[in-house]
Design a protein around this motif. Structure first.
Motif, PDB file in Angstrom:
ATOM      1  N   GLU A   1       0.836  -1.202   0.000  1.00 23.98           N
ATOM      2  CA  GLU A   1       0.000   0.000   0.000  1.00 23.98           C
ATOM      3  C   GLU A   1       0.872   1.254   0.000  1.00 23.98           C
ATOM      4  O   GLU A   1       1.699   1.451   0.882  1.00 23.98           O
ATOM      5  CB  GLU A   1      -0.913   0.012   1.237  1.00 23.98           C
ATOM      6  N   MET A   2       0.682   2.097  -0.996  1.00 23.73           N
ATOM      7  CA  MET A   2       1.448   3.337  -1.095  1.00 23.73           C
ATOM      8  C   MET A   2       0.623   4.539  -0.647  1.00 23.73           C
ATOM      9  O   MET A   2       1.160   5.506  -0.118  1.00 23.73           O
ATOM     10  CB  MET A   2       1.911   3.539  -2.538  1.00 23.73           C
ATOM     11  N   ILE A   3      -0.685   4.489  -0.892  1.00 21.92           N
ATOM     12  CA  ILE A   3      -1.569   5.580  -0.491  1.00 21.92           C
ATOM     13  C   ILE A   3      -2.808   4.943   0.129  1.00 21.92           C
ATOM     14  O   ILE A   3      -3.509   4.151  -0.506  1.00 21.92           O
ATOM     15  CB  ILE A   3      -1.977   6.459  -1.688  1.00 21.92           C
ATOM     16  N   ALA A   4      -3.084   5.282   1.375  1.00 18.75           N
ATOM     17  CA  ALA A   4      -4.211   4.690   2.091  1.00 18.75           C
ATOM     18  C   ALA A   4      -5.539   5.198   1.535  1.00 18.75           C
ATOM     19  O   ALA A   4      -5.608   6.270   0.918  1.00 18.75           O
ATOM     20  CB  ALA A   4      -4.105   5.014   3.575  1.00 18.75           C
ATOM     21  N   ALA A   5      -6.594   4.455   1.744  1.00 17.08           N
ATOM     22  CA  ALA A   5      -7.928   4.846   1.284  1.00 17.08           C
ATOM     23  C   ALA A   5      -8.285   6.225   1.844  1.00 17.08           C
ATOM     24  O   ALA A   5      -8.142   6.480   3.042  1.00 17.08           O
ATOM     25  CB  ALA A   5      -8.954   3.806   1.728  1.00 17.08           C
ATOM     26  N   GLY A   6      -8.714   7.092   0.959  1.00 12.82           N
ATOM     27  CA  GLY A   6      -9.129   8.433   1.367  1.00 12.82           C
ATOM     28  C   GLY A   6      -8.003   9.439   1.482  1.00 12.82           C
ATOM     29  O   GLY A   6      -8.246  10.651   1.526  1.00 12.82           O
ATOM     30  N   ALA A   7      -6.760   8.963   1.522  1.00 17.07           N
ATOM     31  CA  ALA A   7      -5.615   9.880   1.598  1.00 17.07           C
ATOM     32  C   ALA A   7      -5.189  10.285   0.186  1.00 17.07           C
ATOM     33  O   ALA A   7      -5.489   9.600  -0.789  1.00 17.07           O
ATOM     34  CB  ALA A   7      -4.452   9.220   2.322  1.00 17.07           C
ATOM     35  N   ALA A   8      -4.489  11.409   0.085  1.00 15.57           N
ATOM     36  CA  ALA A   8      -4.012  11.883  -1.213  1.00 15.57           C
ATOM     37  C   ALA A   8      -2.585  12.385  -1.078  1.00 15.57           C
ATOM     38  O   ALA A   8      -2.200  12.951  -0.043  1.00 15.57           O
ATOM     39  CB  ALA A   8      -4.908  13.009  -1.734  1.00 15.57           C
ATOM     40  N   LEU A   9      -1.791  12.159  -2.119  1.00 10.68           N
ATOM     41  CA  LEU A   9      -0.404  12.626  -2.101  1.00 10.68           C
ATOM     42  C   LEU A   9      -0.349  14.147  -2.220  1.00 10.68           C
ATOM     43  O   LEU A   9      -1.116  14.752  -2.977  1.00 10.68           O
ATOM     44  CB  LEU A   9       0.384  12.012  -3.253  1.00 10.68           C
ATOM     45  N   ASP A  10       0.585  14.759  -1.484  1.00  9.63           N
ATOM     46  CA  ASP A  10       0.806  16.194  -1.654  1.00  9.63           C
ATOM     47  C   ASP A  10       1.769  16.422  -2.816  1.00  9.63           C
ATOM     48  O   ASP A  10       2.298  15.474  -3.411  1.00  9.63           O
ATOM     49  CB  ASP A  10       1.325  16.830  -0.368  1.00  9.63           C
ATOM     50  N   ASP A  11       1.984  17.686  -3.151  1.00 10.48           N
ATOM     51  CA  ASP A  11       2.804  18.012  -4.323  1.00 10.48           C
ATOM     52  C   ASP A  11       4.227  17.489  -4.198  1.00 10.48           C
ATOM     53  O   ASP A  11       4.823  17.025  -5.177  1.00 10.48           O
ATOM     54  CB  ASP A  11       2.820  19.525  -4.548  1.00 10.48           C
ATOM     55  N   GLY A  12       4.786  17.554  -2.995  1.00 10.14           N
ATOM     56  CA  GLY A  12       6.157  17.075  -2.807  1.00 10.14           C
ATOM     57  C   GLY A  12       6.286  15.596  -3.109  1.00 10.14           C
ATOM     58  O   GLY A  12       7.240  15.158  -3.767  1.00 10.14           O
ATOM     59  N   ALA A  13       5.314  14.808  -2.651  1.00  6.43           N
ATOM     60  CA  ALA A  13       5.348  13.365  -2.889  1.00  6.43           C
ATOM     61  C   ALA A  13       5.120  13.039  -4.362  1.00  6.43           C
ATOM     62  O   ALA A  13       5.709  12.091  -4.892  1.00  6.43           O
ATOM     63  CB  ALA A  13       4.293  12.680  -2.026  1.00  6.43           C
ATOM     64  N   ILE A  14       4.286  13.825  -5.028  1.00  7.86           N
ATOM     65  CA  ILE A  14       4.045  13.606  -6.459  1.00  7.86           C
ATOM     66  C   ILE A  14       5.309  13.918  -7.251  1.00  7.86           C
ATOM     67  O   ILE A  14       5.728  13.151  -8.128  1.00  7.86           O
ATOM     68  CB  ILE A  14       2.861  14.462  -6.950  1.00  7.86           C
ATOM     69  N   LYS A  15       5.948  15.025  -6.920  1.00  6.08           N
ATOM     70  CA  LYS A  15       7.166  15.418  -7.646  1.00  6.08           C
ATOM     71  C   LYS A  15       8.314  14.441  -7.413  1.00  6.08           C
ATOM     72  O   LYS A  15       9.170  14.264  -8.287  1.00  6.08           O
ATOM     73  CB  LYS A  15       7.599  16.821  -7.222  1.00  6.08           C
ATOM     74  N   GLY A  16       8.337  13.837  -6.251  1.00  4.01           N
ATOM     75  CA  GLY A  16       9.438  12.926  -5.927  1.00  4.01           C
ATOM     76  C   GLY A  16       9.075  11.461  -6.090  1.00  4.01           C
ATOM     77  O   GLY A  16       9.755  10.601  -5.523  1.00  4.01           O
TER      78      GLY A  16
END
Length: 390
Positions: free
Chosen positions: A361-376
């Protein structure tokens, strides 16, 4: 008959000529006072008008890594430059150089422009980043906007498009269009930006078609390789792939090949419909103009922000374009409705639950990645059939 003579009296840079008779028959001091007042008023107005009409334009050095063609990265950067000229008119002077090599050539050009006093550098290649940072530190009055980088510093800003947003929408289109449930991605390099684009594409395809098979990937390890882009498209077609995603193409080669092979194609950067009128499915269309206009205006106003801009659908920087192929109007409307959620800021493609290729599991249900995590981003989502090159 009386002879007339003229005396010349200099008042700063203006000249007054007065008849000798005036000196003899009128109050000379009163006449001179009136004339001087009029001349100084005229001079002040002249200086004001001249200062406005002949003000130096704001000089911008605009550097592109590839030749400007009909579509693609440098083409869209050039369109951003045209948007600046159309918006600011003669208030700006754009010095655009295309096909500028990454290395000593670009360093020489950037240094020359900075030494010549340009007010801003707009750098269109990842490889221009280090030299741009050095120049910004060396020339405090120089403003630098680097497109695609990650470093910030004094008078140095970065601009990164949210390619992944349009990729998600094009993934939805691919899932709707495929008949074999087999998709292929031609990818440049395994960089975080490429990974987040590929992941978003696959998530979009899985959303619209849960029966999608693990997506095949061919790594080019190049930004510009028309022959291999074409060969990769042909290879996918031979493996029953009927939708190809060209991720950061250097040319329209895979689009043209898809049209010839009778398979569908999606692409980043530009609407490629003209190259595949029957087989163009979707494109992530870039629009650099709005954000660059904002940054130039900041610099001209003396209010330049040293920030990291992650611009997407909400900012008018990217959108799904060229929706075609077998898509019905209802399917297009469904895709565009999701785009409107992005524009409203109510939908993030990286909202859980999302698992990696190994099932973790990389992203839990209902959670969302922030910009820093998306960029990296350093993982691939479940449903992709490839290994990350070392």
């Amino acid at each position: 008959m009386r002879q007339w003579r003229w005396d010349r009296i200099s008042v700063r840079t203006a000249e007054v000529r007065c008849c000798r008779a005036c000196q003899e028959n009128a109050n000379w001091e009163e006449i001179m006072h009136k004339w001087t007042s009029r001349i100084l008023t005229t001079l002040a107005l002249s200086v004001s008008i001249t200062g406005t009409a002949f003000a130096e334009p704001f000089k911008i050095g605009y550097l592109l890594p590839n030749p400007v063609s009909e579509i693609g990265w440098s083409s869209e950067l050039a369109a951003g430059g045209r948007a600046l000229e159309e918006h600011f008119g003669d208030k700006v002077e754009l010095q655009m150089i295309e096909n500028l090599g990454e290395g000593p050539d670009s360093a020489r050009v950037m240094n020359k422009m900075a030494a010549d006093g340009v007010g801003m550098l707009i750098l269109g290649s990842f490889a221009y980043q280090q030299e741009g940072v050095k120049l910004a530190a060396r020339y405090p009055d120089l403003k630098v906007v680097h497109i695609g980088g990650y470093l910030q510093g004094p008078n140095f800003s970065t601009l990164t498009p949210r390619h992944y947003e349009a990729a998600y929408l094009c993934g939805m289109a691919s899932g709707m269009a495929t008949e074999t449930n087999s998709l292929g991605v031609i990818a440049a390099f395994p960089l975080p930006e490429v990974l987040n684009i590929m992941n978003a594409y696959v998530l979009g395809a899985q959303r619209s078609n849960p029966d999608i098979e693990p997506v095949k990937v061919i790594w080019l390890n190049s930004w510009f390789d028309p022959a291999n882009e074409k060969a990769s498209t042909e290879s996918f077609a031979s493996q029953s792939v009927d939708v190809v995603f060209s991720l950061f193409p250097g040319t329209p080669a895979p689009v043209v090949a898809a049209e010839e092979l009778g398979i569908y194609v999606t692409v980043t950067h530009s609407d490629n419909s003209r190259f595949a009128p029957n087989r163009h499915l979707c494109a992530g269309q870039l629009h650099f103009g709005p954000t660059l206009i904002t940054k130039v205006q900041e610099a001209m106003d003396g209010a330049f922000q040293e920030n990291d801009i992650f611009a997407g659908v909400q900012d008018g920087t990217i959108e799904a374009a060229g929706l075609g192929g077998p898509l019905t109007q209802a399917q297009k409307d469904e895709i565009l409705a999701v785009q409107e959620e992005m524009r409203a800021g109510t939908f993030n493609p990286f909202t859980g639950p999302i698992a990696a290729m190994d099932g973790a599991e990389m992203i839990a249900a209902g959670a969302a990645l922030d910009d820093g995590a998306i960029k990296g981003m350093n993982f691939l989502v479940q449903g992709i059939n490839t290994n990350l090159p070392k």
